[in-house]
Design a protein around this motif. Structure first.
Motif, PDB file in Angstrom:
ATOM      1  N   ILE A   1     -18.552  53.204  55.581  1.00  0.00           N
ATOM      2  CA  ILE A   1     -19.027  51.851  55.257  1.00  0.00           C
ATOM      3  C   ILE A   1     -18.188  51.236  54.148  1.00  0.00           C
ATOM      4  N   ASP A   2     -17.887  52.041  53.098  1.00  0.00           N
ATOM      5  CA  ASP A   2     -17.062  51.534  51.999  1.00  0.00           C
ATOM      6  C   ASP A   2     -15.670  51.146  52.490  1.00  0.00           C
ATOM      7  N   SER A   3     -15.092  51.977  53.356  1.00  0.00           N
ATOM      8  CA  SER A   3     -13.759  51.682  53.877  1.00  0.00           C
ATOM      9  C   SER A   3     -13.776  50.445  54.764  1.00  0.00           C
ATOM     10  N   ALA A   4     -14.834  50.294  55.568  1.00  0.00           N
ATOM     11  CA  ALA A   4     -14.924  49.132  56.451  1.00  0.00           C
ATOM     12  C   ALA A   4     -15.049  47.843  55.645  1.00  0.00           C
ATOM     13  N   ARG A   5     -15.820  47.904  54.567  1.00  0.00           N
ATOM     14  CA  ARG A   5     -15.972  46.716  53.721  1.00  0.00           C
ATOM     15  C   ARG A   5     -14.654  46.346  53.032  1.00  0.00           C
ATOM     16  N   ALA A   6     -13.890  47.366  52.662  1.00  0.00           N
ATOM     17  CA  ALA A   6     -12.618  47.111  51.984  1.00  0.00           C
ATOM     18  C   ALA A   6     -11.501  46.796  52.962  1.00  0.00           C
ATOM     19  N   GLY A   7     -11.769  46.980  54.248  1.00  0.00           N
ATOM     20  CA  GLY A   7     -10.748  46.713  55.252  1.00  0.00           C
ATOM     21  C   GLY A   7      -9.650  47.753  55.269  1.00  0.00           C
ATOM     22  N   LEU A   8      -9.962  48.959  54.823  1.00  0.00           N
ATOM     23  CA  LEU A   8      -8.979  50.039  54.762  1.00  0.00           C
ATOM     24  C   LEU A   8      -9.405  51.200  55.660  1.00  0.00           C
ATOM     25  N   PRO A   9      -8.452  51.970  56.198  1.00  0.00           N
ATOM     26  CA  PRO A   9      -8.809  53.153  56.986  1.00  0.00           C
ATOM     27  C   PRO A   9      -9.364  54.246  56.088  1.00  0.00           C
ATOM     28  N   THR A  10     -10.293  55.014  56.632  1.00  0.00           N
ATOM     29  CA  THR A  10     -10.875  56.122  55.872  1.00  0.00           C
ATOM     30  C   THR A  10      -9.833  57.209  55.680  1.00  0.00           C
TER      31      THR A  10
END
Length: 331
Positions: A273-282
């Motif tokens: 969820i944090d990565s999706a919000r930041a627009g970055l791959p996990t």
């Protein structure tokens, strides 16, 4: 030389709106049965009075409920009456003519041989006969069988809603009669209670006999009421068998496996969820830290499942009872 007492066999027939068929069922019960208990479950047709007026079989005893208790309540009343009268084996047969009384010897044979404490019918044994079962009933039974395996611990049984059963008194007298579900969940709840006693249960092959009757087994009831009761029974069975009465490696595998699967899933989900919000791959390391406990937890849960499947009761209660009585008699 001491003579062995011939086991007494009783039949219990729950009676509710079966006036058209009940006399035919009684007439078809063979000489291997010593006593027949017709339990009038507050039948609106007064089937108990009807049997008293028209029955000529001296083996028949009519028991009447003041209030309707459902099929489970009627069977429990019949069991208690039969045990009080000294019956060794109790067979439950429905009064609607859908259960062939000529199969009674097949149901009591494993119990008489000391191989089982409880037997039940299985309409899925003959693949050629399954085609006669309505599709919705077939699907419902398959769903219930899977859930029942989990909640009862009897992984080798099928067709849990089959009401054609037989039980030995050594198993029946230990049942908590007041706790067993009295209506649709009765047959399944019986299996759960028998497992907590370590009773041995066998399936008895029988044909599926269906006419144009409407099934009372509804998918909505499976998903809601039945699901909740299965979860309850599963939790109780695991607590009784793996923590209260006994401890084993499986007692560690189950909670540890659940903890690792849940922990890994929560950890991975939050970072995704944090990565999706930041627009970055996990990050790959985060994925591994999430996947590893999930995979290890799954392995532990599968190990617990394998142990549970191997723990199906194999030694009949009646044999243990005979051993105790023999020791007492010798003493």
């Amino acid at each position: 030389m001491q003579q062995t007492k011939t086991p007494s066999v009783a039949v219990v027939i729950p009676s509710y709106k079966v006036t058209r068929h009940i006399l035919g069922v009684l007439a078809a019960i063979g000489p291997e049965v010593d006593r027949i208990y017709v339990v009038d479950d507050r039948c609106p047709d007064q089937s108990g009075a009807y049997v008293r007026a028209h029955n000529t079989d001296p083996r028949v005893v009519v028991v009447e409920h003041a209030e309707n208790q459902g099929v489970g309540g009627a069977v429990m009343t019949g069991y208690q009456a039969a045990i009080a009268d000294g019956a060794d084996i109790m067979v439950k047969v429905d009064g609607d003519g859908q259960m062939d009384p000529s199969l009674i010897p097949a149901f009591i044979a494993p119990i008489l041989a000391g191989e089982a404490d409880y037997t039940k019918g299985n309409r899925f044994f003959d693949l050629e006969q399954i085609g006669s079962m309505p599709p919705m009933r077939l699907f419902g039974n398959a769903m219930l069988s899977l859930l029942t395996k989990l909640s009862s611990g009897y992984w080798d049984l099928f067709d849990p809603t089959n009401g054609y059963t037989a039980i030995h008194r050594d198993a029946a007298r230990h049942l908590p009669f007041h706790k067993i579900s009295k209506r649709y969940f009765f047959e399944t709840d019986m299996l759960f209670r028998l497992n907590t006693l370590n009773a041995v249960v066998h399936d008895v092959p029988m044909d599926a006999v269906y006419g144009d009757e409407v099934s009372n087994l509804k998918i909505s009831k499976i998903v809601t009421e039945f699901m909740a009761k299965h979860v309850r029974n599963f939790c109780k069975r695991v607590f009784y068998n793996y923590y209260l009465r006994n401890m084993s490696l499986a007692s560690i595998e189950l909670p540890l496996g659940l903890l690792m699967v849940v922990g890994g899933s929560v950890y991975g989900g939050l970072h995704w969820i944090d990565s999706a919000r930041a627009g970055l791959p996990t990050a790959a390391g985060t994925v591994m830290l999430s996947a590893m406990p999930i995979l290890m937890g799954m392995q532990l849960l599968l190990a617990f499942l394998a142990y549970d499947i191997a723990s199906v009761p194999r030694r009949p209660l009646q044999n243990r009872g005979r051993l105790v009585r023999s020791i007492i008699a010798r003493g």
